[in-house]
Scaffold this active site. Structure first.
Site, short mmCIF file in Angstrom:
data_model
loop_
_atom_site.label_atom_id
_atom_site.label_comp_id
_atom_site.label_asym_id
_atom_site.label_seq_id
_atom_site.Cartn_x
_atom_site.Cartn_y
_atom_site.Cartn_z
N ILE A 215 0.82 -1.22 0.00
CA ILE A 215 0.00 0.00 0.00
C ILE A 215 0.86 1.27 0.00
O ILE A 215 0.42 2.32 -0.45
CB ILE A 215 -0.95 0.00 1.23
CG1 ILE A 215 -1.95 1.16 1.21
CG2 ILE A 215 -0.18 0.07 2.56
CD1 ILE A 215 -3.12 0.97 0.37
N ASP A 262 2.97 -9.36 7.06
CA ASP A 262 4.25 -9.47 6.36
C ASP A 262 4.16 -10.62 5.36
O ASP A 262 3.75 -11.73 5.73
CB ASP A 262 5.34 -9.74 7.42
CG ASP A 262 6.73 -9.54 6.86
OD1 ASP A 262 6.96 -9.93 5.71
OD2 ASP A 262 7.58 -8.99 7.58
N THR A 332 4.84 -8.79 -14.03
CA THR A 332 5.62 -7.69 -14.62
C THR A 332 6.24 -8.06 -15.96
O THR A 332 6.54 -9.24 -16.23
CB THR A 332 6.76 -7.29 -13.65
OG1 THR A 332 7.74 -6.56 -14.37
CG2 THR A 332 7.45 -8.50 -13.04
N GLU A 334 9.16 -7.57 -16.65
CA GLU A 334 10.52 -8.07 -16.41
C GLU A 334 10.60 -9.58 -16.62
O GLU A 334 11.68 -10.13 -16.80
CB GLU A 334 10.97 -7.74 -14.99
CG GLU A 334 11.47 -6.33 -14.80
CD GLU A 334 12.77 -6.06 -15.54
OE1 GLU A 334 13.77 -6.76 -15.29
OE2 GLU A 334 12.79 -5.16 -16.39
N TYR A 356 14.81 -10.66 -9.43
CA TYR A 356 13.46 -10.08 -9.37
C TYR A 356 12.56 -10.75 -10.41
O TYR A 356 11.44 -11.18 -10.12
CB TYR A 356 13.55 -8.57 -9.63
CG TYR A 356 12.20 -7.89 -9.82
CD1 TYR A 356 11.41 -7.55 -8.73
CD2 TYR A 356 11.73 -7.61 -11.10
CE1 TYR A 356 10.18 -6.94 -8.92
CE2 TYR A 356 10.51 -6.99 -11.30
CZ TYR A 356 9.74 -6.66 -10.19
OH TYR A 356 8.53 -6.06 -10.38
N LYS A 360 9.28 -13.20 -9.85
CA LYS A 360 7.97 -12.83 -10.39
C LYS A 360 7.39 -13.95 -11.28
O LYS A 360 6.19 -14.14 -11.33
CB LYS A 360 8.08 -11.52 -11.17
CG LYS A 360 8.19 -10.29 -10.27
CD LYS A 360 6.85 -9.97 -9.62
CE LYS A 360 6.91 -8.71 -8.80
NZ LYS A 360 5.62 -8.36 -8.20
#
Ligand code: G4F
Length: 534
Positions: A215, A262, A332, A334, A356, A360
């Site tokens: 957020i 978390d 994404t 990526e 990353y 993903k």
């Protein structure tokens, strides 16, 4: 300003000598503070706020006369008072929205807030003491379910059940009141007519609830604003004690209820989903800076990869058999990495080039797997780069807009970058969160590329940004350094969002050069204010 030692209604103040010093202080700062407050609070409200700021200063003069950092301190006071003022206006709006949400699709609300309040009061009288109590805590005092549970000595789940029941009873009582023909209530012209938003699903008749992870990021804040505008109750998950970014969200979008959780802790996610009972979960939380993922690969895999699995597990466990919770995963471009075709679509093979990207890809397939295995309404948004003035300073286009602003103000000499030859398909973040929401309103879940179809090299971004401040030749201001390069690079990304256009009816509305220009303008204002304060 009142006599020495006298009561001037401001709770005491400085003696005569200090009063004179205060007058000087007031004369020095009044104009700057007034224009600062006016910019933030608007023409109608600024006078009252400026007066409050100097009332605080007046009281303080009694204790600490004119220390050197007064100017900075004064702006701090002004900022706090403006924020308080905004919060109180928004709280009032929020209360209206909540009430409007309770009665959605059924009736029009009366014209004046006062009239609405008396109608609500009459309906409240018809409730039992327990129902009254839970509504008072959750709607009026705005406590989270956990806080209300602590007050009532029961579990958050029990609060949720009592609250839902109380809302149904309240609604019936409210309608019965108008139905009984209160002349006053029926005579007014409706001011607020609540209609389902385009594409809105019926959420079992209740105000829809959304849970957003991440957020505090750019997308989280835009999405929260979008959903609140659509009548959602929005819960934002934040990590860590005294998270400094939580304050930013509270100031910017005070309607959001923050909740601790978390992505690396499954039990915390189960508790969050239990407590919020969301209709929609938007999983935007991630380690999102690609370069950082090379130096913290395991953390990246844990948060951005396994975090998706944990959130889906929480949804599976809490949602039960007939799982109605809809899930959005922030996938994404990526994932395409070393691209296999141009432009990239939903069927282009993945070839990630960073920890990353690989994390993903894991999140993407996990989302797909939960859709297929447990029939969860889970969708992947394959978003290409998107930006705004809220973009983090670590990302290239914001790093550029900020440096260009500082260079134009004479605050910085050089901008040092890495690889200038790569290119990205940049869009506007405000447009992209709209696509996220649309995915969750479909009857069927799916995977969608969200992109503009136009790509810009880092060099071209430099052209645009420097041109915005009237500099055509940026070469003297830009240097390159290997420190900003990555072990493996993604050279060229450009997406084809035909599926999103056809199925979601989504279109990007704002063009990248426009956004970038706005970012430069915004950064000039920010940097100028910072420099003045310093
Ligand atoms: O701004 P970037 O760091 O964004 P990147 O790597 O494209 O990732 C962003 O977009 C993804 C969507 O495609 C998101 F999933 C991700 O979370 C993030 O939002 O780098 C863009 C390009 C890279 O090729 C980089 O090598 O700019 C190049 N670059 C050149 N100099 C630089 C710099 N990037 C950064 N951050 N800083 C530089 O100094």
């Amino acid at each position: 300003m009142g006599e020495e030692g006298g009561d001037d209604g401001l709770g005491g103040g400085p003696n005569t000598e200090d009063a004179r010093a205060f007058e000087g202080f007031y004369a020095n700062h009044c104009q700057a503070v007034t224009s600062y407050v006016r910019r933030r609070a608007g023409d109608a409200e600024f006078g009252d706020i400026v007066a409050q700021v100097f009332c605080v200063a007046w009281r303080r003069f009694d204790i600490v006369p004119s220390p050197p950092e007064d100017r900075l301190w004064l702006y701090g006071v002004a900022r706090r008072i403006v924020a308080d003022h905004r919060r109180s206006v928004l709280r009032r709006t929020k209360l209206r929205q909540r009430l409007a949400g309770e009665l959605a699709h059924t009736t029009d609300l009366p014209a004046s807030f006062e009239l609405l309040q008396s109608q609500v009061a009459a309906a409240m009288k018809r409730l039992s003491a327990r129902e009254h109590e839970v509504l008072r805590l959750v709607v009026w005092e705005e406590l989270s379910h956990a806080e209300a549970a602590a007050r009532l000595g029961c579990s958050p789940n029990a609060v949720e059940i009592r609250y839902r029941r109380a809302r149904v009873r309240f609604r019936a009582a409210f309608l019965a009141y108008t139905g009984a023909g209160s002349k006053e209530a029926l005579a007014v012209t409706p001011a607020i007519t609540v209609r389902p938003a385009a594409g809105e699903q019926p959420h079992g008749g209740h105000m829809p609830r959304a849970l957003i992870t991440g957020i505090t990021g750019q997308d989280g804040r835009y999405l929260a604003e979008l959903l609140i505008g659509k009548g959602y109750q929005v819960h934002g998950m934040v990590r860590g004690q005294a998270n400094p970014k939580a304050k930013l969200v509270q100031d910017e979008v005070p309607e959001v209820e923050l909740i601790d959780g978390d992505l690396t802790d499954l039990s915390s996610l189960i508790a969050v989903v239990e407590q919020v009972q969301p209709d929609e979960v938007y999983n935007l939380g991630a380690i999102s800076f690609v370069k950082l993922s090379f130096s913290q690969p395991e953390l990246t895999a844990n948060v951005s990869g396994s975090g998706v699995l944990r959130m889906l597990e929480a949804i599976r466990i809490v949602g039960g058999h007939d799982n109605r919770i809809r899930f959005y995963q922030a996938a994404t471009s990526e994932m395409f990495g070393e691209v296999h075709e141009v432009p990239q679509t939903e069927t282009t093979p993945f070839h990630p080039r960073s920890p990353y990207g690989t994390a993903k890809v894991f999140g993407y397939y996990t989302t797909l797997n939960y859709r297929e295995s447990y029939a969860i309404h889970a969708s992947n948004g394959i978003l290409f780069n998107h930006t705004s003035p809220r973009r983090g300073l670590e990302f290239v286009e914001r790093k550029i807009s900020n440096a260009v602003a500082r260079i134009s103000l004479g605050l910085q000499g050089t901008l040092t970058l890495g690889n200038l030859e790569t290119s990205r398909d940049f869009g506007y973040a405000g447009d992209y969160v709209e696509a996220m929401w649309r995915m969750l309103q479909q009857d069927e879940p799916g995977d969608f590329v969200v992109a503009t179809g136009r790509t810009w090299s880092v060099r071209e971004v430099l052209d645009l940004a420097f041109r915005a401040v009237g500099i055509e030749d940026w070469a003297p201001y830009v240097a390159t350094d290997g420190r900003f390069r990555r072990p493996a690079e993604v050279d060229h990304l450009v997406g084809d969002a035909s599926k999103a256009r056809a199925v979601l009816g989504w279109e990007p509305k704002v063009e990248f050069p426009q956004v970038l220009e706005e970012m430069v303008r915004n950064d000039i204002e920010l940097e100028r204010a910072k420099a003045n304060l310093e």
